[in-house]
Each structure stands twice: as structure tokens, then as C-alpha cells.
Design an enzyme around this catalytic site. Structure first.
Site, PDB file in Angstrom:
ATOM      1  N   HIS A  99      16.913  28.039  -1.963  1.00  0.00           N
ATOM      2  CA  HIS A  99      16.050  27.119  -1.223  1.00  0.00           C
ATOM      3  C   HIS A  99      16.485  25.681  -1.458  1.00  0.00           C
ATOM      4  O   HIS A  99      17.030  25.352  -2.513  1.00  0.00           O
ATOM      5  CB  HIS A  99      14.577  27.300  -1.596  1.00  0.00           C
ATOM      6  CG  HIS A  99      14.269  27.192  -3.059  1.00  0.00           C
ATOM      7  ND1 HIS A  99      14.587  28.192  -3.967  1.00  0.00           N
ATOM      8  CD2 HIS A  99      13.665  26.218  -3.781  1.00  0.00           C
ATOM      9  CE1 HIS A  99      14.190  27.829  -5.173  1.00  0.00           C
ATOM     10  NE2 HIS A  99      13.627  26.627  -5.096  1.00  0.00           N
ATOM     11  N   HIS A 101      15.034  21.797  -1.478  1.00  0.00           N
ATOM     12  CA  HIS A 101      13.848  20.939  -1.512  1.00  0.00           C
ATOM     13  C   HIS A 101      14.108  19.696  -0.670  1.00  0.00           C
ATOM     14  O   HIS A 101      15.158  19.061  -0.809  1.00  0.00           O
ATOM     15  CB  HIS A 101      13.563  20.447  -2.938  1.00  0.00           C
ATOM     16  CG  HIS A 101      13.224  21.511  -3.914  1.00  0.00           C
ATOM     17  ND1 HIS A 101      11.934  21.796  -4.279  1.00  0.00           N
ATOM     18  CD2 HIS A 101      14.008  22.365  -4.625  1.00  0.00           C
ATOM     19  CE1 HIS A 101      11.931  22.778  -5.179  1.00  0.00           C
ATOM     20  NE2 HIS A 101      13.178  23.135  -5.411  1.00  0.00           N
TER      21      HIS A 101
END
Ligand SMILES: [Zn+2]
Length: 151
Positions: A99, A101
């Protein structure tokens, strides 16, 4: 991955505040934001971290990050934005589904303030979703531009 929280979110088996879904990529709000509007970009398919993510998928994540930075700075007036991925536990990775951010910095503070987190409230989440929703077409534009429509 059976017990991966991000896989469960992508499969609608766990709740999240979604900002965007399409092209095999999902964007939703971090439940422990550094600042309001802290988002996570994940591929819908499970990969542990950036090192085992196929180049095309990695490129999609960062194309979406670029689109989100543009939206935050040009449309929502964020004076600064951090784009970060933590690869491996020593780097601070906590969920082992790759992922990125994207953290708007309304108050500033540079690196020092990246760790102070509060739990996302529903009011905060819905307010931010309402502010960013009119501009999510920009994400679609970026992905269509680089990867073609519907890919
Ligand atoms: Zn996963």
C-alpha cells in the site's frame, strides 16, 4: 489471502471509507490518519510489499498517488503532501499487503509529525469524502492516460 485485512476490505468483507475503486486499484481512508485525508492506495490483488509487486501494478499505485497529490494541492488546497510506502517490518510496514500512503499536510511538521495518529471518526471521514469526491475523475483520467480505458 484469507486473513489479510486489505483483501477483506477490497472484497467488501470489512468496512472502509472508499475514495476510489477501479482499474484493479482501491483508495480508502487510513483508520489511524496522520492528518485528515490520509489515504491508502492498494492493488485489489494481494502482493506483500513493493518488492514482489509486478511493475505494471506498482506503476498504477504511483499513478494514482500522483493524481491524488494533484487533487489535494490544486483542488483541496493542501499546502503539502507526503507519498510513502513502507516495505518490510523494519521500515514500519504493519499490513503485509502492498500500500502507498498519501498524506495531505494541512498543519505541516515535516517527518517529525508523521507518527502522531488518532482514530478516524465518521464525521471526519464523511466530510473528507464529500470534499474529494467531485475530483476523483482526475484519478480515472490519469489511469486511462497511462494504461488505457478499463484496464
Ligand atoms: Zn491482501
Amino acid at each position: 489471502m484469507e486473513n489479510c485485512v486489505f483483501c477483506r476490505i477490497v472484497r467488501d468483507e470489512a468496512p472502509a471509507y472508499f475514495v476510489y475503486r477501479g482499474h484493479g486499484v482501491s483508495v480508502f481512508l487510513d483508520i489511524y490518519p496522520v492528518e485528515t485525508g490520509h489515504m491508502l492506495i492498494v492493488p485489489d490483488e494481494h502482493f506483500e510489499s513493493l518488492h514482489d509487486t509486478p511493475p505494471r501494478v506498482a506503476a498504477k499505485l504511483f499513478a494514482v498517488a500522483a493524481a491524488l497529490v494533484r487533487i489535494l494541492r490544486n483542488e483541496l488546497g493542501a499546502p503539502g503532501v507526503n507519498v510513502i510506502t513502507n516495505s518490510g517490518r523494519p521500515a514500519g510496514q504493519e499490513v503485509f499487503h502492498v500500500h502507498v500512503h498519501v498524506i495531505p499536510r494541512w498543519k505541516g511538521g515535516g517527518w517529525r509529525r508523521l507518527v502522531s495518529r488518532h482514530r478516524l471518526t465518521e464525521v471526519e471521514a464523511l466530510d473528507f469524502i464529500n470534499r474529494i469526491k467531485p475530483y476523483t475523475g482526475i484519478i480515472e483520467e490519469y489511469l486511462n492516460n497511462v494504461f488505457g480505458e478499463g484496464t
